[in-house]
Design a protein around this motif. Sequence first.
Motif, mmCIF file in Angstrom:
data_model
loop_
_atom_site.group_PDB
_atom_site.id
_atom_site.type_symbol
_atom_site.label_atom_id
_atom_site.label_comp_id
_atom_site.label_asym_id
_atom_site.label_seq_id
_atom_site.Cartn_x
_atom_site.Cartn_y
_atom_site.Cartn_z
ATOM 1 N N THR A 32 0.837 -1.205 0.000
ATOM 2 C CA THR A 32 0.000 0.000 0.000
ATOM 3 C C THR A 32 0.869 1.251 0.000
ATOM 4 N N GLY A 33 0.233 2.406 -0.156
ATOM 5 C CA GLY A 33 0.911 3.683 -0.012
ATOM 6 C C GLY A 33 1.502 4.212 -1.307
ATOM 7 N N LEU A 34 2.321 5.264 -1.131
ATOM 8 C CA LEU A 34 2.975 5.928 -2.257
ATOM 9 C C LEU A 34 4.289 5.239 -2.599
ATOM 10 N N LEU A 35 4.702 5.432 -3.839
ATOM 11 C CA LEU A 35 6.002 4.892 -4.251
ATOM 12 C C LEU A 35 7.116 5.813 -3.767
ATOM 13 N N PRO A 36 8.289 5.261 -3.449
ATOM 14 C CA PRO A 36 9.454 6.120 -3.234
ATOM 15 C C PRO A 36 9.675 7.010 -4.448
ATOM 16 N N GLU A 37 10.102 8.222 -4.222
ATOM 17 C CA GLU A 37 10.229 9.227 -5.283
ATOM 18 C C GLU A 37 11.119 8.743 -6.426
ATOM 19 N N GLU A 38 12.141 7.985 -6.105
ATOM 20 C CA GLU A 38 13.071 7.505 -7.135
ATOM 21 C C GLU A 38 12.377 6.552 -8.126
ATOM 22 N N PHE A 39 11.363 5.844 -7.675
ATOM 23 C CA PHE A 39 10.630 4.937 -8.571
ATOM 24 C C PHE A 39 9.947 5.713 -9.693
ATOM 25 N N LEU A 40 9.516 6.937 -9.369
ATOM 26 C CA LEU A 40 8.840 7.761 -10.377
ATOM 27 C C LEU A 40 9.825 8.286 -11.409
ATOM 28 N N ARG A 41 11.032 8.608 -10.961
ATOM 29 C CA ARG A 41 12.027 9.215 -11.861
ATOM 30 C C ARG A 41 12.841 8.187 -12.635
ATOM 31 N N LEU A 42 13.090 7.043 -12.025
ATOM 32 C CA LEU A 42 14.117 6.136 -12.561
ATOM 33 C C LEU A 42 13.570 4.769 -12.969
ATOM 34 N N SER A 43 12.265 4.628 -13.036
ATOM 35 C CA SER A 43 11.718 3.288 -13.276
ATOM 36 C C SER A 43 12.078 2.740 -14.655
ATOM 37 N N LYS A 44 12.467 3.604 -15.595
ATOM 38 C CA LYS A 44 12.811 3.130 -16.937
ATOM 39 C C LYS A 44 14.103 2.315 -16.955
ATOM 40 N N GLN A 45 14.908 2.475 -15.921
ATOM 41 C CA GLN A 45 16.197 1.784 -15.923
ATOM 42 C C GLN A 45 16.130 0.442 -15.174
#
Length: 435
Positions: free
Chosen positions: A383-396
Motif C-alpha cells: 500500500t501507499g505511495l512509491l518512493p520518489e526515485e521509482f517515479l524518476r528512474l523506473s525506466k532503468q
Amino acid sequence: MEPHKLDPSSSTTSMTRTLFHNTILTLKLNVYITSTPLRGNCTGLKVLSATLRSDIQALESIIRSIDPSSISPSSYLSTWDFSEDPCEGSGTFLGVTCSFPLENTTNRVTEIDLDDDGYEGFLSDEVGNLTELTVLSLNKNRFRGPIPETVFQLKKLTKLSLSENFFTGDITPGITWLKELKTIDLSKNSIAGEIPPRISSLRSLTHLILSNNHLDGRIPPLNGLWKLQALELGNNHLSGTLPKLPPSLRTLSLCYNSLAGRISPLHRLKHLVSLDVSQNRFSGTISHQILTFPEISHINVSFNQFISIEVVQVTGIESRLRILDAEGNQLQGHLPLNLPTYGNLKDINLRSNKFSGDIPRIYGKRLENNSWRSLYLENNYLTGLLPEEFLRLSKQIRGSLSNNCLHCPKNVRICKGVQKAKSQCTNAMQVEGLE
C-alpha cells in the motif's frame, strides 16, 4: 670324380637363391604375425595391430549397435576405420583415446568421448571389456534401453556421462562398484526407480547429476560424499525431507520435486554458490544463515510454502548474493528492510506472496545508485505511495508493481497493470494480524 659345381651364371642357381630368400622372408613374416595381435578390417582381411584385440572387438560392437543412418559423414564415428589400428591410425577413431605403454605390451583404449551427432541405437554390452576405460561420455545423442550392467565392471572409470539420451531402467547397485568415479551425469534421460542408498560409498565423487529423469523415493544420506561439489536432482519425483548432505557442496539443485519440511539442514553448507529448491513443498523460514553464506550468489526458493524470510543487515562483510527469487510462497509482513544492504544484489523476485505495508524508501536509493537490475513485487498487498526515485528512474529497471494496493501512476513503466481494491489489502493485513 670331381663334384659337380653350380655355375653362378646359370638359371638354375638364380632360381635356387630366389627360393631360399623367399623362404626366409616367409618364415620371418609368419613369426612376426603370430607374435603380434591381429584384427579384422571391413574387408575381412587381417592387419597388424598394436591394440589389444578385445578392445578392438568392443569398439566394433559399439558401432554395430548404432543405426548406420544416424552416422553422418562429419561425425566422429564416421572416422572409425577398422582397416587401421584404433590407437595407431592417422586421423581415425575420433573420440577414442589410448594409452601407450613404455614396455613391450599392447595399447589400450582409455577414453570414449563421442560428439553430439544424434547417434541412435543401444550401448553394447561389450563396452564392459574395455577394462582400462576411465571416461565414457556419450552426451546429447539418442542411445536408448537400459545402461548395460557390464558398464559397472569398468573399475577404472572416473567419468560416466550419458546425459541427454533416452536411457531407461533404473540405477542399479552395481554403480557403487566404481570406486574411482568422480563424475556421474545421467541427466535428461528416462531413468526411474530410487537412488541407490550405497551411492554414498563413492568417496571420490565430485559431481552427481541425475536431474530430469523419473527418479522417486527419498534422497538417501549423502554426507559420506565428502568431496562432492555439485548435486543436481531437479525435475524428478523425489519426496520426503532433506537428507544429510556433505558440507563441501557448491551447487545444489533440487527443484521440481515433492520434497517437504524445513530447509534447516542446509545451514551446514557454507560453501554453497548456487541453491535451487524451487517448486517443492518446503515450509517454515528462509533463514539468514542461508542468505549470508560467504560465497552464495544465486538463491531460488520460489513456489514453496515458506511463511517468512530473515534478512539481516550485512555489515563488515561483502555479500556475493546477486539473485534472490522467492516468488510464489506465503511470505508475510513488511518487505525486508535490510535487503538493500546486500551490495551485489541485482535481481529480486518477491511476487505472489503476502507482503503488506509500504515499499521502503531505501529501495528507491538502490534504484538511484543503479544497483538493482530487476524488482518484481506484483501480486502482494503493498500500500501507499512509491518512493520518489521509482517515479524518476523506473525506466532503468525491469519489474512490476501491479496487483497491489499502491498509488501507482500509469505513466510509470513498472506500474503497468491493475491494482487491487484497497479493501483487499486491508482485509489481508487484518487476517495477518490475527495469525
